[in-house]
Design a protein around this motif. Structure first.
Motif, PDB file in Angstrom:
ATOM      1  N   VAL A 182       0.843  -1.180   0.000  1.00 53.78           N
ATOM      2  CA  VAL A 182       0.000   0.000   0.000  1.00 53.78           C
ATOM      3  C   VAL A 182       0.888   1.243   0.000  1.00 53.78           C
ATOM      4  O   VAL A 182       1.814   1.360   0.806  1.00 53.78           O
ATOM      5  CB  VAL A 182      -0.948  -0.003   1.214  1.00 53.78           C
ATOM      6  CG1 VAL A 182      -1.813   1.238   1.210  1.00 53.78           C
ATOM      7  CG2 VAL A 182      -1.793  -1.253   1.207  1.00 53.78           C
ATOM      8  N   GLY A 183       0.609   2.185  -0.924  1.00 53.94           N
ATOM      9  CA  GLY A 183       1.385   3.409  -1.001  1.00 53.94           C
ATOM     10  C   GLY A 183       0.909   4.436   0.025  1.00 53.94           C
ATOM     11  O   GLY A 183      -0.284   4.522   0.352  1.00 53.94           O
ATOM     12  N   PHE A 184       1.838   5.219   0.484  1.00 54.39           N
ATOM     13  CA  PHE A 184       1.507   6.251   1.457  1.00 54.39           C
ATOM     14  C   PHE A 184       0.935   7.462   0.720  1.00 54.39           C
ATOM     15  O   PHE A 184       1.538   7.955  -0.244  1.00 54.39           O
ATOM     16  CB  PHE A 184       2.755   6.648   2.245  1.00 54.39           C
ATOM     17  CG  PHE A 184       2.526   7.749   3.212  1.00 54.39           C
ATOM     18  CD1 PHE A 184       1.867   7.513   4.409  1.00 54.39           C
ATOM     19  CD2 PHE A 184       2.951   9.046   2.940  1.00 54.39           C
ATOM     20  CE1 PHE A 184       1.649   8.538   5.324  1.00 54.39           C
ATOM     21  CE2 PHE A 184       2.736  10.066   3.840  1.00 54.39           C
ATOM     22  CZ  PHE A 184       2.082   9.818   5.042  1.00 54.39           C
ATOM     23  N   PRO A 185      -0.235   7.976   1.108  1.00 57.13           N
ATOM     24  CA  PRO A 185      -0.803   9.166   0.448  1.00 57.13           C
ATOM     25  C   PRO A 185      -0.007  10.416   0.807  1.00 57.13           C
ATOM     26  O   PRO A 185      -0.011  10.879   1.957  1.00 57.13           O
ATOM     27  CB  PRO A 185      -2.232   9.222   0.997  1.00 57.13           C
ATOM     28  CG  PRO A 185      -2.181   8.483   2.287  1.00 57.13           C
ATOM     29  CD  PRO A 185      -1.135   7.426   2.133  1.00 57.13           C
ATOM     30  N   LEU A 186       0.669  10.970  -0.155  1.00 56.90           N
ATOM     31  CA  LEU A 186       1.550  12.110   0.100  1.00 56.90           C
ATOM     32  C   LEU A 186       0.790  13.399   0.382  1.00 56.90           C
ATOM     33  O   LEU A 186       1.341  14.334   0.997  1.00 56.90           O
ATOM     34  CB  LEU A 186       2.484  12.318  -1.099  1.00 56.90           C
ATOM     35  CG  LEU A 186       3.423  11.136  -1.428  1.00 56.90           C
ATOM     36  CD1 LEU A 186       4.265  11.455  -2.649  1.00 56.90           C
ATOM     37  CD2 LEU A 186       4.316  10.825  -0.236  1.00 56.90           C
ATOM     38  N   ALA A 211       0.978   0.543  -9.875  1.00 52.11           N
ATOM     39  CA  ALA A 211       1.377   1.364  -8.739  1.00 52.11           C
ATOM     40  C   ALA A 211       0.208   1.651  -7.794  1.00 52.11           C
ATOM     41  O   ALA A 211       0.398   1.738  -6.586  1.00 52.11           O
ATOM     42  CB  ALA A 211       1.976   2.670  -9.234  1.00 52.11           C
ATOM     43  N   LYS A 212      -0.993   1.838  -8.322  1.00 47.06           N
ATOM     44  CA  LYS A 212      -2.145   2.211  -7.510  1.00 47.06           C
ATOM     45  C   LYS A 212      -3.061   1.000  -7.324  1.00 47.06           C
ATOM     46  O   LYS A 212      -3.521   0.396  -8.294  1.00 47.06           O
ATOM     47  CB  LYS A 212      -2.915   3.339  -8.202  1.00 47.06           C
ATOM     48  CG  LYS A 212      -2.279   4.703  -8.030  1.00 47.06           C
ATOM     49  CD  LYS A 212      -2.589   5.274  -6.653  1.00 47.06           C
ATOM     50  CE  LYS A 212      -2.122   6.721  -6.546  1.00 47.06           C
ATOM     51  NZ  LYS A 212      -2.461   7.311  -5.247  1.00 47.06           N
ATOM     52  N   TYR A 213      -3.317   0.663  -6.084  1.00 48.56           N
ATOM     53  CA  TYR A 213      -4.250  -0.398  -5.764  1.00 48.56           C
ATOM     54  C   TYR A 213      -5.542   0.224  -5.243  1.00 48.56           C
ATOM     55  O   TYR A 213      -5.657   1.439  -5.070  1.00 48.56           O
ATOM     56  CB  TYR A 213      -3.649  -1.352  -4.727  1.00 48.56           C
ATOM     57  CG  TYR A 213      -2.432  -2.091  -5.232  1.00 48.56           C
ATOM     58  CD1 TYR A 213      -2.569  -3.292  -5.923  1.00 48.56           C
ATOM     59  CD2 TYR A 213      -1.153  -1.585  -5.028  1.00 48.56           C
ATOM     60  CE1 TYR A 213      -1.463  -3.975  -6.385  1.00 48.56           C
ATOM     61  CE2 TYR A 213      -0.043  -2.268  -5.482  1.00 48.56           C
ATOM     62  CZ  TYR A 213      -0.202  -3.459  -6.159  1.00 48.56           C
ATOM     63  OH  TYR A 213       0.890  -4.125  -6.622  1.00 48.56           O
ATOM     64  N   ILE A 241       2.684  10.919 -10.826  1.00 46.69           N
ATOM     65  CA  ILE A 241       3.775  10.113 -11.381  1.00 46.69           C
ATOM     66  C   ILE A 241       3.735   8.693 -10.816  1.00 46.69           C
ATOM     67  O   ILE A 241       3.923   7.708 -11.536  1.00 46.69           O
ATOM     68  CB  ILE A 241       5.126  10.787 -11.087  1.00 46.69           C
ATOM     69  CG1 ILE A 241       5.236  12.109 -11.841  1.00 46.69           C
ATOM     70  CG2 ILE A 241       6.283   9.866 -11.478  1.00 46.69           C
ATOM     71  CD1 ILE A 241       6.484  12.900 -11.505  1.00 46.69           C
ATOM     72  N   LYS A 242       3.457   8.569  -9.523  1.00 44.88           N
ATOM     73  CA  LYS A 242       3.330   7.245  -8.924  1.00 44.88           C
ATOM     74  C   LYS A 242       2.168   6.461  -9.519  1.00 44.88           C
ATOM     75  O   LYS A 242       2.265   5.262  -9.777  1.00 44.88           O
ATOM     76  CB  LYS A 242       3.137   7.374  -7.406  1.00 44.88           C
ATOM     77  CG  LYS A 242       4.402   7.693  -6.632  1.00 44.88           C
ATOM     78  CD  LYS A 242       4.065   7.997  -5.187  1.00 44.88           C
ATOM     79  CE  LYS A 242       3.221   6.900  -4.573  1.00 44.88           C
ATOM     80  NZ  LYS A 242       2.871   7.207  -3.156  1.00 44.88           N
TER      81      LYS A 242
END
Length: 209
Positions: free
Chosen positions: A2-6, A69-71, A62-63
């Motif tokens: 899981v990506g961190f929401p910037l 990249a995005k789930y 960009i991510k």
């Protein structure tokens, strides 16, 4: 993973300033930058937070553009951050400013851009899968197509063997030479008046006058 929401970073900084530093004003200039024109640009905390939010949004796009990249969990977190920012903007008096409204709008842009990139990536994957399947089917059809190699017929002789047999059966003609007869005595000419014993009587003499 899981990506961190910037986009949570500028919103968290705004919350820290509001709750932990109530005496700090977001509208007062922190630094003044001289420009080439001679004017001075006063930079405030609001300007810094908005600039940070724009840069973070660019990084999020960009991510999201990278494959895989995005789930779904990333989109859900972006939606939660946007909902929390809207709730604070509407319910808390100190969050009712243009700076926080623009930060909440950037969170919404992050959520919508993630959905758009995911939908486009899914369409491209479906199209690529369809093209690969078509190519595989065409390759299978080409491989399954029987190959017919024309074999020479045994009853029909080759052109070289026919020409060779014709030359053997019909030899080259020899140059004809004229036959020469052996030389012999010339043939005798038979003349009845010139044979001996068959002389004719002399003609009678004419009478004298």
């Amino acid at each position: 993973m899981v990506g961190f929401p910037l986009l949570l970073i500028p919103l968290a900084i705004y919350n820290i300033i509001v709750f932990l530093m109530p005496g700090v004003s977001l509208a007062e200039p922190v630094v003044r930058l001289p420009l080439m024109s001679g004017a001075e640009w006063p930079v405030t905390l609001s300007d810094m937070l908005l600039a940070l939010g724009i840069v973070v949004l660019l990084l999020e796009v960009i991510k999201g553009a990278r494959p895989g990249a995005k789930y779904l969990t990333d989109h859900l977190l972006s939606l939660i951050i946007f909902g929390g920012a809207v709730a604070e903007f509407l319910l808390w008096p100190r969050f009712g400013s243009s700076t926080y409204f623009l930060l909440a709008l950037l969170a919404l842009a992050d959520f919508l851009s993630g959905l758009a990139l995911r939908a486009r990536r899914g369409t491209q994957m479906v199209a690529a899968d369809a093209i690969s399947r078509r190519g595989t089917r065409r390759a299978d059809v080409v491989v399954a197509e029987p190959q017919f190699d024309p074999a020479p017929s045994p009853s029909v002789p080759a052109a070289a063997s026919v020409a060779e047999s014709v030359l053997l059966d019909h030899p080259q003609p020899k140059n004809a030479q004229p036959e020469v007869t052996p030389a012999g005595p010339p043939p005798e000419l038979v003349s009845p008046g010139l044979q001996p014993g068959n002389s004719a009587p002399p003609p009678p003499e004419a009478p004298a006058h």
